[in-house]
Design a protein around this motif. Structure first.
Motif, short mmCIF file in Angstrom:
data_model
loop_
_atom_site.label_atom_id
_atom_site.label_comp_id
_atom_site.label_asym_id
_atom_site.label_seq_id
_atom_site.Cartn_x
_atom_site.Cartn_y
_atom_site.Cartn_z
N UNK A 2 20.99 22.87 44.31
CA UNK A 2 22.45 22.86 44.27
C UNK A 2 22.98 24.29 44.39
N UNK A 3 23.94 24.44 45.30
CA UNK A 3 24.59 25.74 45.44
C UNK A 3 26.09 25.55 45.52
N UNK A 4 26.80 26.40 44.82
CA UNK A 4 28.26 26.43 44.86
C UNK A 4 28.65 27.88 45.11
N UNK A 5 29.34 28.10 46.21
CA UNK A 5 29.70 29.45 46.59
C UNK A 5 31.22 29.57 46.62
N UNK A 6 31.76 30.31 45.66
CA UNK A 6 33.20 30.54 45.61
C UNK A 6 33.54 31.79 46.39
N UNK A 7 34.66 31.75 47.07
CA UNK A 7 35.12 32.91 47.83
C UNK A 7 36.64 32.87 47.94
N UNK A 8 37.20 33.95 48.44
CA UNK A 8 38.63 33.99 48.67
C UNK A 8 39.42 34.79 47.66
N UNK A 9 38.76 35.31 46.65
CA UNK A 9 39.47 36.12 45.67
C UNK A 9 39.88 37.46 46.25
N UNK A 10 40.66 38.20 45.47
CA UNK A 10 41.10 39.50 45.93
C UNK A 10 42.22 40.03 45.07
N UNK A 11 42.85 41.07 45.56
CA UNK A 11 43.97 41.71 44.87
C UNK A 11 45.26 41.29 45.55
N UNK A 79 35.77 22.62 48.65
CA UNK A 79 36.98 22.40 47.86
C UNK A 79 37.80 23.68 47.90
N UNK A 80 39.10 23.52 48.00
CA UNK A 80 40.01 24.65 48.08
C UNK A 80 40.93 24.67 46.86
N UNK A 81 41.36 25.84 46.50
CA UNK A 81 42.39 26.00 45.48
C UNK A 81 43.45 26.93 46.04
N UNK A 82 44.58 26.34 46.40
CA UNK A 82 45.71 27.14 46.87
C UNK A 82 46.51 27.58 45.66
N UNK A 83 46.68 28.88 45.51
CA UNK A 83 47.37 29.43 44.35
C UNK A 83 48.60 30.18 44.84
N UNK A 84 49.75 29.70 44.40
CA UNK A 84 51.02 30.33 44.77
C UNK A 84 51.70 30.90 43.54
N UNK A 85 52.69 31.75 43.78
CA UNK A 85 53.45 32.35 42.69
C UNK A 85 52.54 32.94 41.63
N UNK A 86 51.55 33.68 42.07
CA UNK A 86 50.58 34.25 41.14
C UNK A 86 51.23 35.28 40.24
N UNK A 87 50.76 35.30 39.00
CA UNK A 87 51.27 36.21 37.99
C UNK A 87 50.12 37.03 37.42
N UNK A 88 50.41 38.18 36.82
CA UNK A 88 49.32 38.99 36.26
C UNK A 88 48.42 38.23 35.29
N UNK A 122 42.73 39.27 41.12
CA UNK A 122 43.49 40.28 40.39
C UNK A 122 44.92 40.27 40.89
N UNK A 123 45.85 40.09 39.97
CA UNK A 123 47.26 40.05 40.32
C UNK A 123 47.94 41.25 39.68
N UNK A 124 48.52 42.08 40.52
CA UNK A 124 49.19 43.28 40.01
C UNK A 124 50.67 43.02 39.81
N UNK A 125 51.23 43.71 38.84
CA UNK A 125 52.66 43.50 38.53
C UNK A 125 53.54 44.44 39.35
#
Length: 125
Positions: A2-11, A79-88, A122-125
Motif C-alpha cells: 500500500x502506498x499513499x502519496x500526498x502532494x500539492x502543498x506549498x506556501x 483523492x483531491x482536497x481543494x482548499x479555499x480561503x486559507x487562513x494561517x 503554510x499560509x502566511x498572513x
C-alpha cells in the motif's frame, strides 16, 4: 504494498487556495475510505475530511465546511482536497490515510490503517 502519496502543498497567502492530491496504490481503491488529516506543530492531529469511495459520501471537520472540498477520481486512484480561503491557522502537515471501513465508522485521526507521508501547507498572513 500500500502506498499513499500526498502532494500539492506549498506556501500561500491568507485567502488563497491550494489543491492537494493523494495518489493511492496497492489496494482496491473503490473499497476504501480516504481521509485527510492535518497536524500543526505542537498540536494534536485533526481530521480534515473523508470520502467513502464505495458510495461517494463526503465528510468534513467542523472548521473546514464551506472552505474545503474533497473529491475522488476512481479512474486515477486519486483523492483531491481543494482548499479555499486559507487562513494561517490552516498551516500544518497534511496527511492522507486509507481504511476499508466507511468514513462514518472511523476516527480519522487514529483509526486509519494506512498513512502516507505528509505534504506541508503554510499560509502566511
Amino acid at each position: 504494498e500500500v502506498q499513499l502519496q500526498a502532494s500539492g502543498g506549498g506556501l500561500v497567502q491568507a485567502g488563497g487556495s491550494l489543491r492537494l492530491s493523494c495518489a493511492a496504490s496497492g489496494f482496491t481503491f473503490d473499497d476504501y475510505a480516504i481521509a485527510w488529516v492535518r497536524q500543526a506543530p505542537g498540536k494534536e492531529r485533526e481530521g480534515v475530511s473523508c470520502i467513502t469511495n464505495s458510495d461517494g459520501s463526503t465528510y468534513y471537520g467542523d472548521y473546514m465546511k464551506g472552505r474545503f472540498t474533497i473529491s475522488s477520481d476512481n479512474a486515477k486512484n486519486t483523492v483531491y482536497l481543494q482548499m479555499n480561503s486559507l487562513q494561517p491557522e490552516d498551516t500544518a502537515v497534511y496527511y492522507c490515510a486509507a481504511d476499508p471501513s466507511p468514513c462514518l465508522m472511523l476516527d480519522w485521526e487514529s483509526d486509519m490503517d494506512y498513512w502516507g507521508k505528509g505534504t506541508q501547507v503554510t499560509v502566511s498572513s
